[in-house]
Design a protein around this motif. Structure first.
Motif, PDB file in Angstrom:
ATOM      1  N   THR A  42      14.744  -9.077  -4.421  1.00  0.00           N
ATOM      2  CA  THR A  42      14.231  -8.532  -5.804  1.00  0.00           C
ATOM      3  C   THR A  42      12.752  -8.644  -5.978  1.00  0.00           C
ATOM      4  O   THR A  42      12.195  -7.858  -6.270  1.00  0.00           O
ATOM      5  CB  THR A  42      15.157  -9.308  -6.877  1.00  0.00           C
ATOM      6  OG1 THR A  42      16.517  -9.260  -6.879  1.00  0.00           O
ATOM      7  CG2 THR A  42      14.730  -8.796  -8.213  1.00  0.00           C
ATOM      8  N   GLN A  45      11.047  -6.141  -3.682  1.00  0.00           N
ATOM      9  CA  GLN A  45      11.124  -4.759  -4.350  1.00  0.00           C
ATOM     10  C   GLN A  45      10.104  -4.586  -5.155  1.00  0.00           C
ATOM     11  O   GLN A  45       9.538  -3.575  -5.198  1.00  0.00           O
ATOM     12  CB  GLN A  45      12.543  -4.400  -4.771  1.00  0.00           C
ATOM     13  CG  GLN A  45      12.829  -3.192  -5.411  1.00  0.00           C
ATOM     14  CD  GLN A  45      14.310  -3.125  -6.027  1.00  0.00           C
ATOM     15  OE1 GLN A  45      14.999  -3.956  -5.624  1.00  0.00           O
ATOM     16  NE2 GLN A  45      14.469  -2.265  -6.988  1.00  0.00           N
ATOM     17  N   GLU A  49       6.815  -2.103  -5.659  1.00  0.00           N
ATOM     18  CA  GLU A  49       6.637  -1.248  -6.709  1.00  0.00           C
ATOM     19  C   GLU A  49       5.145  -1.417  -7.550  1.00  0.00           C
ATOM     20  O   GLU A  49       4.573  -0.289  -7.649  1.00  0.00           O
ATOM     21  CB  GLU A  49       7.685  -1.072  -7.673  1.00  0.00           C
ATOM     22  CG  GLU A  49       7.710   0.187  -8.680  1.00  0.00           C
ATOM     23  CD  GLU A  49       8.809   0.161  -9.547  1.00  0.00           C
ATOM     24  OE1 GLU A  49       8.807   0.979 -10.522  1.00  0.00           O
ATOM     25  OE2 GLU A  49       9.756  -0.296  -8.949  1.00  0.00           O
TER      26      GLU A  49
END
Length: 372
Positions: A42, A45, A49
């Motif tokens: 998590t 990710q 971004e």
């Protein structure tokens, strides 16, 4: 519903990771995962971004207690900026902060306040000149925050009352309309508290010792405003019944004993000169200062009894308090029979332009809260 829930959860994780990096200043992926309780996939990710969107950058290696050093992550300071304006009776201060909250430019202009359209135009003209001089691209500005001494209804953009500026029920919408950016307003003491407590992880009281005495109560990562935007008017607590007349009409208020004017009037209105002469050993000023500290100690003790948290001394006098904290602490202990540890007393980080910095920071928080 599940899809919507997943989208909301992903967005909240993105915001949590971004704000953690913002408030830490510099961190690493392992630290993010461990502190926020997120899985490493998590974190990876969300970091990916944020890097792709240019919101954060990698900046060298992060110190670790052992093993392979992780990449250091920090907010991309030059991605966005915010402007803060602090309006007082005789000056207008302009500051610009970057996306990390760091002060990058400032100017203070002597301009007497007037309740007029011409004054509004003057505020905006100096803003345009300040922005031009900074060299920051206009599309990088998140917004303009403006602080006033007084009680503000932010929803209706109204300065309800300001004893300092001698106005009441003043609509601020004419001023807002001059700016091409989003504009927000806040009381000067609340704005100062926002700057001082920006990265604070605990509750605290901010006591502003300027030409009037005010303050804020910072609780659960936000300013407690009160039902009618009148909370934390510490300057109007009575500490000497039947004492000196206060500008509010009452007698014995903190403001009549602890405002910066009490000291400055002894040196022709120059507060800095007061402390210069005090340090030079001028006996008359030493007596004035001792009395001032006595009343400040009473005020601090009352606040400690009411809130049981750290107390930050700010405002004009707060900027000079560093070398006198030991003297103040001795007096505080005299009035507080419950504890003799005064480490809860803190001096301010900002000496000047603190209100302008604080109101500008509201746009930084808003930017990160609105990430999608």
């Amino acid at each position: 519903m599940n899809t919507l829930g997943n989208v909301d959860k992903k967005r909240m994780n993105l915001i949590r990771v971004a704000k953690f990096i913002l408030h830490q200043g510099m961190t690493s992926k392992p630290e993010i995962a461990a502190t926020l309780g997120l899985s490493m996939p998590t974190v990876l990710q969300n970091v990916k971004e944020l890097l792709e969107r240019g919101i954060i950058v990698e900046d060298g290696e992060y110190e670790s207690t052992g093993g392979r050093k992780a990449k250091a992550l920090c907010v991309n300071a030059g991605l966005k900026y915010a402007v803060g304006i602090d309006i007082t009776s005789n000056h207008i201060s302009y500051v610009m902060i970057d996306l990390t909250g760091k002060l990058v430019d400032k100017v203070r202009i002597r301009e007497k306040f007037e309740n007029s359209l011409e004054y509004n135009e003057t505020v905006h003209r100096h803003f345009s000149e300040f922005l031009e001089k900074s060299g920051v691209a206009r599309d990088k500005i998140l917004g303009v925050g403006i602080s006033f001494p007084g009680i503000i209804d932010k929803q209706y953009e109204t300065l309800i009352i300001s004893h300092i500026l001698k106005v009441q029920n003043l609509s601020l919408r004419n001023l807002s309309s001059l700016f091409e950016y989003e504009v927000c307003y806040e009381n000067d003491a609340n704005s100062a508290a926002m700057a001082e407590m920006y990265r604070l992880e605990k509750n605290a009281v901010y006591l502003s010792l300027s030409n009037s005495v005010g303050g804020s109560f910072y609780i659960h990562n936000g300013i407690y405003e009160g039902d009618d935007y009148r909370s934390s008017e510490f300057g109007h607590m009575v500490i000497v019944p039947g004492g000196r007349k206060c500008y509010c009409g009452k007698s014995g208020c903190v403001d009549a004993y602890c405002s910066a004017l009490v000291l400055a009037e002894k040196t022709g209105g120059n507060l800095e000169q007061f402390f210069e002469k005090l340090d030079a050993g001028e006996e008359e000023l030493r007596k004035v200062w001792e009395e001032y500290l006595e009343y400040l100690a009473i005020t601090v003790t009352n606040l400690r009894m009411a809130y049981d948290c750290d107390i930050i001394l700010g405002g004009y006098v707060g900027g000079f308090m560093g070398k006198y904290m030991a003297d103040l602490s001795k007096k505080v202990v005299k009035y507080n029979g419950f504890e003799n540890d005064t480490t809860y007393l803190k001096t301010c980080s900002y000496k000047k332009e603190v209100s302008a910095v604080g109101i500008a920071m509201s746009f930084i928080e808003k930017y990160f809260e609105s990430l999608e």
